[in-house]
Design an enzyme around this catalytic site. Sequence first.
Site, PDB file in Angstrom:
ATOM      1  N   GLU A 185      47.266  71.397  -5.101  1.00  0.00           N
ATOM      2  CA  GLU A 185      47.251  69.936  -4.961  1.00  0.00           C
ATOM      3  C   GLU A 185      47.568  69.341  -6.320  1.00  0.00           C
ATOM      4  OE1 GLU A 185      43.759  68.231  -3.161  1.00  0.00           O
ATOM      5  OE2 GLU A 185      43.621  69.884  -1.731  1.00  0.00           O
ATOM      6  N   GLU A 198      38.691  73.825  -1.166  1.00  0.00           N
ATOM      7  CA  GLU A 198      37.914  73.550  -2.383  1.00  0.00           C
ATOM      8  C   GLU A 198      36.449  73.886  -2.152  1.00  0.00           C
ATOM      9  OE1 GLU A 198      38.519  69.520  -3.745  1.00  0.00           O
ATOM     10  OE2 GLU A 198      40.246  70.125  -4.912  1.00  0.00           O
TER      11      GLU A 198
HETATM   12  C1  GLA Z   1      40.652  67.182  -3.054  1.00  0.00           C
HETATM   13  C2  GLA Z   1      40.791  67.610  -1.612  1.00  0.00           C
HETATM   14  C3  GLA Z   1      41.872  66.860  -0.883  1.00  0.00           C
HETATM   15  C4  GLA Z   1      41.820  65.380  -1.215  1.00  0.00           C
HETATM   16  C5  GLA Z   1      41.952  65.216  -2.709  1.00  0.00           C
HETATM   17  C6  GLA Z   1      41.917  63.781  -3.160  1.00  0.00           C
HETATM   18  O1  GLA Z   1      41.463  67.901  -3.857  1.00  0.00           O
HETATM   19  O2  GLA Z   1      41.033  68.992  -1.481  1.00  0.00           O
HETATM   20  O3  GLA Z   1      41.682  67.046   0.488  1.00  0.00           O
HETATM   21  O4  GLA Z   1      40.622  64.853  -0.764  1.00  0.00           O
HETATM   22  O5  GLA Z   1      40.875  65.829  -3.337  1.00  0.00           O
HETATM   23  O6  GLA Z   1      42.865  63.017  -2.534  1.00  0.00           O
END
Ligand code: GLA
Length: 577
Positions: free
Chosen positions: A228, A152
């Site tokens: 995700e 991210e």
């Molecule tokens: C983001 C991150 C993950 C995690 C999620 C929340 O998407 O990429 O590593 O921290 O948020 O659980």
Amino acid sequence: MSEFTVGDTDFLLDGRPVRLLSGALHYFRVHEAQWGHRLRMLRAMGLNCVETYVPWNRHEPRPGGFRDVAALGRFLDAAAEAGLWAIVRPGPYICAEWENGGLPHWVPGRARTRDGRFVAAVEAWFARLLPQVVSRQIDRGGPVVLVQVENEYGSYGSDARYLAGLAELLRALGVTVPLFTSDGPEDHMLTGGSVPGVLATVNFGSHAREAFRTLRAHRPDGPLMCMEFWCGWFDHWGAEHVVRDPADAAKALREVLGCGASVNLYMAHGGTSFAGWAGANRGGELHDGPLEPDVTSYDYDAPVDEAGRPTPKFWAFREVLAEYAGGPLPEPPPPPAPLAGGGEAVLTAWAPLEAVLEACGGPEVSGPVPPTFEELDVDRGLVRYEVTVPGPRRPYPLTVRGLRDLAVVYVDGERAGVLTEEEPRLREPVAGHARVELWVESLGRVNYGPRCGEAKGITGGILHERQYLHDVRARGLRLDDLEEVSAVPFGAPDGSGARGLYRGTVTVRGAGDALLELPGWTRGFVWLNGFNLGRYWSAGPQRALFVPGPVLVEGENEIRVLELEGASGRAPVLRSV
Ligand code: GLA
């Protein structure tokens, strides 16, 4: 040998379109003896792939001092054995509610940029790590089908050269399977976080159609994937327990799959942030506000719960995923044996915190300004700062500037209060001459947002009225230095529940998965047979620590409790999950 590639609309396995039905499971949050069980649970839910991050800081706690890097390879082998493909997200930054987002506390230079000092540290780490992945890629007969670049990145920065350099590094180290990035489905995140020529994926918990529409505006072709799919969420100390309704989550999953997309359930099984590795957030819109430390449990309200059992969400997801499976799904394996008989621990020995610091702590450092945790090389743990208020002088307020995160304060040996970022001033003014001790704890390093990587400890200074107190002595105690406590001069506990290190035994029958409760204890860490179960804190919402069965033995087990504030003196209790 197979070939896994990125087609115009689909992932292709030897040219045939395939859909990745993946679930996140962090090998570092599950006891190794339970990996096989958890992976079979993923398979039984209808998944064909597992995804894991890699926590750099856990594997390289000190520069060049590597620890069990081979764990990743063993996990990937276990995934293959369970009949799953694998997605690896090696970071170097992983977020993940993990201390510092996985970056070691010692990383040099400006992290997550092209700063040469940072990049050199990443290169050395990846050179060590990547062989675990490269030898297990699908084109070499292994399970690995995809490797992520950063994490991210568009939620953090816009250093395109850093990101492209990282992709090149992965290629140079032998990654032949497709690379990808993952970002929030927002224009600024996708523009900042993706790399030309590298597959872009998106992360979200609902509104799949909208999210993929945004992705398509940036990437007209390539397979769609939600890297995700947030089917649950995590908890912070002192806040409400968070849950997500199974039916709502299943509906959102159906929408993802209905778009023809691949998916990675985050988390399929969350596990536990053992040993004080849980990270922290900063509140507020810009993630620059109050510290919100993450609890030890990473249950995540995931379909497979912290103890490995199927939840209603598991069955709801299985029903959705079954429609996309090639054949009938395997039944879930039986859960690992729960503890047959537990009970109260008997604590027979105790040492005051001062004695523990003396026996296990780092060297004392003194100087005109307080050193940070980083300067003392303390990752997880605490630091005792001692300062002298010169005298004679009348009482004035004592304030800590830049306190992170919490200090238990003693004035001339008497407990004077607990300071936090929000309340960094002692209630009672202090007169000079006085000796002030501040026992400062890290509650977890920030793992997300602009303040990731910030220092712990006293980062400003200690003020008496407006005057800096310049004669500071400091001494660190790393949690890892408490793995071995033979040098601690234990005596008998006096029954007062004073803070310090307690030791005793807990006798079990039929060793198996258990929960440890600490009724009346305030905040600290627990070890069972030397295994650090993580932080406990009466602030809640977490009330008990998960104890993986393989940690226990039949009969007597050694328990150690490091209580940092003071307890009511009641015995810790071990009971079945
Ligand atoms: C983001 C991150 C993950 C995690 C999620 C929340 O998407 O990429 O590593 O921290 O948020 O659980």
